[in-house]
Design a protein around this motif. Structure first.
Motif, PDB file in Angstrom:
ATOM      1  N   THR A 136       0.856  -1.185   0.000  1.00 23.66           N
ATOM      2  CA  THR A 136       0.000   0.000   0.000  1.00 23.66           C
ATOM      3  C   THR A 136       0.891   1.233   0.000  1.00 23.66           C
ATOM      4  O   THR A 136       1.783   1.366   0.846  1.00 23.66           O
ATOM      5  N   VAL A 137       0.643   2.111  -0.952  1.00 21.53           N
ATOM      6  CA  VAL A 137       1.474   3.297  -1.141  1.00 21.53           C
ATOM      7  C   VAL A 137       0.630   4.547  -0.904  1.00 21.53           C
ATOM      8  O   VAL A 137      -0.503   4.647  -1.389  1.00 21.53           O
ATOM      9  N   SER A 138       1.195   5.487  -0.149  1.00 21.35           N
ATOM     10  CA  SER A 138       0.543   6.769   0.082  1.00 21.35           C
ATOM     11  C   SER A 138       0.940   7.733  -1.035  1.00 21.35           C
ATOM     12  O   SER A 138       2.107   8.100  -1.169  1.00 21.35           O
ATOM     13  N   LEU A 139      -0.035   8.111  -1.864  1.00 28.83           N
ATOM     14  CA  LEU A 139       0.217   8.987  -2.998  1.00 28.83           C
ATOM     15  C   LEU A 139      -0.062  10.436  -2.630  1.00 28.83           C
ATOM     16  O   LEU A 139      -0.536  10.740  -1.526  1.00 28.83           O
ATOM     17  N   GLU A 140       0.231  11.328  -3.544  1.00 25.38           N
ATOM     18  CA  GLU A 140      -0.031  12.738  -3.299  1.00 25.38           C
ATOM     19  C   GLU A 140      -1.522  12.954  -3.075  1.00 25.38           C
ATOM     20  O   GLU A 140      -2.364  12.314  -3.703  1.00 25.38           O
ATOM     21  N   GLY A 141      -1.822  13.876  -2.170  1.00 32.81           N
ATOM     22  CA  GLY A 141      -3.215  14.135  -1.849  1.00 32.81           C
ATOM     23  C   GLY A 141      -3.737  13.242  -0.746  1.00 32.81           C
ATOM     24  O   GLY A 141      -4.932  13.270  -0.423  1.00 32.81           O
ATOM     25  N   GLY A 169       2.425  -0.408 -17.213  1.00 31.91           N
ATOM     26  CA  GLY A 169       3.264   0.693 -17.656  1.00 31.91           C
ATOM     27  C   GLY A 169       3.144   1.919 -16.777  1.00 31.91           C
ATOM     28  O   GLY A 169       3.963   2.838 -16.869  1.00 31.91           O
ATOM     29  N   GLU A 170       2.135   1.958 -15.921  1.00 30.23           N
ATOM     30  CA  GLU A 170       1.972   3.075 -15.016  1.00 30.23           C
ATOM     31  C   GLU A 170       3.051   3.055 -13.942  1.00 30.23           C
ATOM     32  O   GLU A 170       3.589   2.004 -13.592  1.00 30.23           O
ATOM     33  N   VAL A 171       3.350   4.239 -13.404  1.00 34.62           N
ATOM     34  CA  VAL A 171       4.342   4.379 -12.333  1.00 34.62           C
ATOM     35  C   VAL A 171       3.687   5.105 -11.161  1.00 34.62           C
ATOM     36  O   VAL A 171       3.024   6.138 -11.351  1.00 34.62           O
ATOM     37  N   GLU A 172       3.863   4.573  -9.964  1.00 36.90           N
ATOM     38  CA  GLU A 172       3.347   5.205  -8.756  1.00 36.90           C
ATOM     39  C   GLU A 172       4.491   5.395  -7.779  1.00 36.90           C
ATOM     40  O   GLU A 172       5.327   4.510  -7.615  1.00 36.90           O
ATOM     41  N   GLU A 173       4.537   6.572  -7.142  1.00 32.20           N
ATOM     42  CA  GLU A 173       5.585   6.870  -6.171  1.00 32.20           C
ATOM     43  C   GLU A 173       4.957   7.368  -4.886  1.00 32.20           C
ATOM     44  O   GLU A 173       3.956   8.093  -4.900  1.00 32.20           O
ATOM     45  N   GLY A 174       5.534   6.969  -3.765  1.00 31.27           N
ATOM     46  CA  GLY A 174       5.030   7.432  -2.472  1.00 31.27           C
ATOM     47  C   GLY A 174       5.679   6.661  -1.341  1.00 31.27           C
ATOM     48  O   GLY A 174       6.646   5.921  -1.540  1.00 31.27           O
ATOM     49  N   LYS A 175       5.121   6.813  -0.153  1.00 28.33           N
ATOM     50  CA  LYS A 175       5.627   6.120   1.023  1.00 28.33           C
ATOM     51  C   LYS A 175       4.828   4.839   1.275  1.00 28.33           C
ATOM     52  O   LYS A 175       3.635   4.774   0.998  1.00 28.33           O
ATOM     53  N   PHE A 176       5.523   3.846   1.799  1.00 29.61           N
ATOM     54  CA  PHE A 176       4.863   2.601   2.165  1.00 29.61           C
ATOM     55  C   PHE A 176       3.948   2.856   3.353  1.00 29.61           C
ATOM     56  O   PHE A 176       4.333   3.491   4.338  1.00 29.61           O
ATOM     57  N   VAL A 177       2.722   2.367   3.273  1.00 25.85           N
ATOM     58  CA  VAL A 177       1.745   2.545   4.344  1.00 25.85           C
ATOM     59  C   VAL A 177       1.697   1.284   5.187  1.00 25.85           C
ATOM     60  O   VAL A 177       1.376   0.198   4.688  1.00 25.85           O
ATOM     61  N   MET A 178       2.007   1.411   6.465  1.00 26.03           N
ATOM     62  CA  MET A 178       1.942   0.265   7.363  1.00 26.03           C
ATOM     63  C   MET A 178       0.483  -0.077   7.658  1.00 26.03           C
ATOM     64  O   MET A 178      -0.362   0.819   7.767  1.00 26.03           O
ATOM     65  N   PRO A 179       0.170  -1.358   7.800  1.00 29.79           N
ATOM     66  CA  PRO A 179      -1.211  -1.758   8.070  1.00 29.79           C
ATOM     67  C   PRO A 179      -1.594  -1.694   9.552  1.00 29.79           C
ATOM     68  O   PRO A 179      -2.637  -2.199   9.949  1.00 29.79           O
ATOM     69  N   THR A 180      -0.749  -1.095  10.367  1.00 21.88           N
ATOM     70  CA  THR A 180      -1.020  -0.985  11.793  1.00 21.88           C
ATOM     71  C   THR A 180      -0.441   0.313  12.318  1.00 21.88           C
ATOM     72  O   THR A 180       0.531   0.841  11.769  1.00 21.88           O
ATOM     73  N   GLU A 181      -1.041   0.838  13.384  1.00 26.28           N
ATOM     74  CA  GLU A 181      -0.509   2.027  14.029  1.00 26.28           C
ATOM     75  C   GLU A 181       0.521   1.669  15.095  1.00 26.28           C
ATOM     76  O   GLU A 181       1.187   2.553  15.631  1.00 26.28           O
ATOM     77  N   ARG A 182       0.651   0.389  15.401  1.00 25.24           N
ATOM     78  CA  ARG A 182       1.652  -0.058  16.364  1.00 25.24           C
ATOM     79  C   ARG A 182       3.041   0.050  15.749  1.00 25.24           C
ATOM     80  O   ARG A 182       3.193  -0.072  14.518  1.00 25.24           O
ATOM     81  N   PRO A 183       4.070   0.282  16.560  1.00 30.21           N
ATOM     82  CA  PRO A 183       5.434   0.269  16.019  1.00 30.21           C
ATOM     83  C   PRO A 183       5.726  -1.079  15.372  1.00 30.21           C
ATOM     84  O   PRO A 183       5.523  -2.128  15.985  1.00 30.21           O
ATOM     85  N   ALA A 184       6.162  -1.053  14.128  1.00 34.52           N
ATOM     86  CA  ALA A 184       6.369  -2.305  13.413  1.00 34.52           C
ATOM     87  C   ALA A 184       7.373  -2.123  12.292  1.00 34.52           C
ATOM     88  O   ALA A 184       7.662  -0.998  11.861  1.00 34.52           O
ATOM     89  N   GLU A 185       7.895  -3.249  11.822  1.00 34.25           N
ATOM     90  CA  GLU A 185       8.849  -3.277  10.725  1.00 34.25           C
ATOM     91  C   GLU A 185       8.312  -4.213   9.651  1.00 34.25           C
ATOM     92  O   GLU A 185       7.966  -5.356   9.927  1.00 34.25           O
ATOM     93  N   ALA A 186       8.219  -3.699   8.425  1.00 33.96           N
ATOM     94  CA  ALA A 186       7.766  -4.531   7.304  1.00 33.96           C
ATOM     95  C   ALA A 186       8.954  -5.302   6.748  1.00 33.96           C
ATOM     96  O   ALA A 186      10.025  -4.733   6.510  1.00 33.96           O
ATOM     97  N   ARG A 187       8.753  -6.599   6.521  1.00 26.03           N
ATOM     98  CA  ARG A 187       9.817  -7.447   5.997  1.00 26.03           C
ATOM     99  C   ARG A 187       9.327  -8.205   4.778  1.00 26.03           C
ATOM    100  O   ARG A 187       8.164  -8.625   4.711  1.00 26.03           O
ATOM    101  N   LEU A 188      10.233  -8.400   3.827  1.00 25.22           N
ATOM    102  CA  LEU A 188       9.972  -9.280   2.686  1.00 25.22           C
ATOM    103  C   LEU A 188      10.511 -10.656   3.036  1.00 25.22           C
ATOM    104  O   LEU A 188      11.677 -10.798   3.400  1.00 25.22           O
ATOM    105  N   LEU A 189       9.655 -11.668   2.918  1.00 28.91           N
ATOM    106  CA  LEU A 189      10.027 -13.034   3.244  1.00 28.91           C
ATOM    107  C   LEU A 189       9.785 -13.933   2.043  1.00 28.91           C
ATOM    108  O   LEU A 189       9.003 -13.597   1.142  1.00 28.91           O
ATOM    109  N   GLY A 190      10.451 -15.081   2.044  1.00 26.39           N
ATOM    110  CA  GLY A 190      10.256 -16.062   0.978  1.00 26.39           C
ATOM    111  C   GLY A 190      11.236 -17.201   1.135  1.00 26.39           C
ATOM    112  O   GLY A 190      11.961 -17.286   2.126  1.00 26.39           O
TER     113      GLY A 190
END
Length: 220
Positions: A136-141, A169-190
């Motif tokens: 989830t990306v926070s876009l302008e506005g 082909g579209e491009v989106e830029e912004g900040k990653f939106v955390m799914p919680t208000e608790r302090p947390a770290e997003a990790r990529l796993l696999g």
């Protein structure tokens, strides 16, 4: 998608060449019923059965704990070679990516997903925040846009900002939106080519998004 349909046929119980552990339960009538095929049981004791399997809906490997309770579970275990074969099958149907970290090292990743941990990775994962295969990306506005992995070709990380190049082909830029208000770290796993089928974890690769340069998803 042909391969995914093949896996769906296998999950429905039609005979196809998949091999791994099968978990059964004895119901109240004394009949043995199949709970899960093509699983890998990683631990079993007098009270619980712990196994992992490929979840078709989430398209990733998940872990399940079964409480034996009053209706017992039994397990038909497979060989080590059969377990390796089912892991190789899982790799074909999850999300594949080439991941470059902040040191420049690139890793081929299978069955990729995001999960969330306490800051700096200390402690266990945040069970109240489910894993996901989207960002989830926070876009302008102030607009927040959730984008599923299949729609993404590439993610570039620049500090606290992300640049998503979509398959359209579209491009989106912004900040990653955390799914919680608790302090947390997003990790990529696999899982990687070195994943041990006997592992109790459903991953052998784990890095915070803050330590990534780029994720390139393979087309499905």
């Amino acid at each position: 998608m042909k391969q995914l349909r093949w896996f769906l046929i296998a999950a429905a119980g039609i005979a196809v060449p998949l091999f791994a552990d099968t978990v059964y339960q004895i119901n109240a009538q004394g009949k043995q019923t199949v709970i899960q095929r093509d699983a890998i049981v990683v631990k079993e004791d007098s009270n619980f059965v712990f196994y992992k399997h490929f979840d078709l809906k989430e398209r990733r490997v998940v872990k399940v704990n079964l409480n034996k309770g009053s209706l017992p579970y039994t397990v038909n275990k497979s060989t080590a070679a059969d377990r390796q074969q089912i892991v190789d099958t899982w790799k074909r149907f999850g999300f594949k990516a080439r991941v470059t970290d902040d040191s420049g090292k690139t890793t081929s990743l299978f069955d990729a997903f995001l999960d969330f941990y306490p800051p700096s990775g200390r402690g266990s994962l945040l069970e109240s925040v489910p894993p996901r295969t989207s960002v989830t990306v926070s876009l302008e506005g102030g607009i927040a846009n959730e984008v599923e992995f299949p729609k993404i070709a590439r993610i570039e990380f620049h500090g606290d900002r992300m640049k998503l190049t979509l398959r359209s082909g579209e491009v989106e830029e912004g900040k990653f939106v955390m799914p919680t208000e608790r302090p947390a770290e997003a990790r990529l796993l696999g899982i990687t080519e070195h994943y041990d089928p006997a592992s109790e974890d459903v991953f052998d690769f784990s890095l915070p998004l803050a330590r990534l340069q780029e994720i390139r998803f393979e087309s499905q």
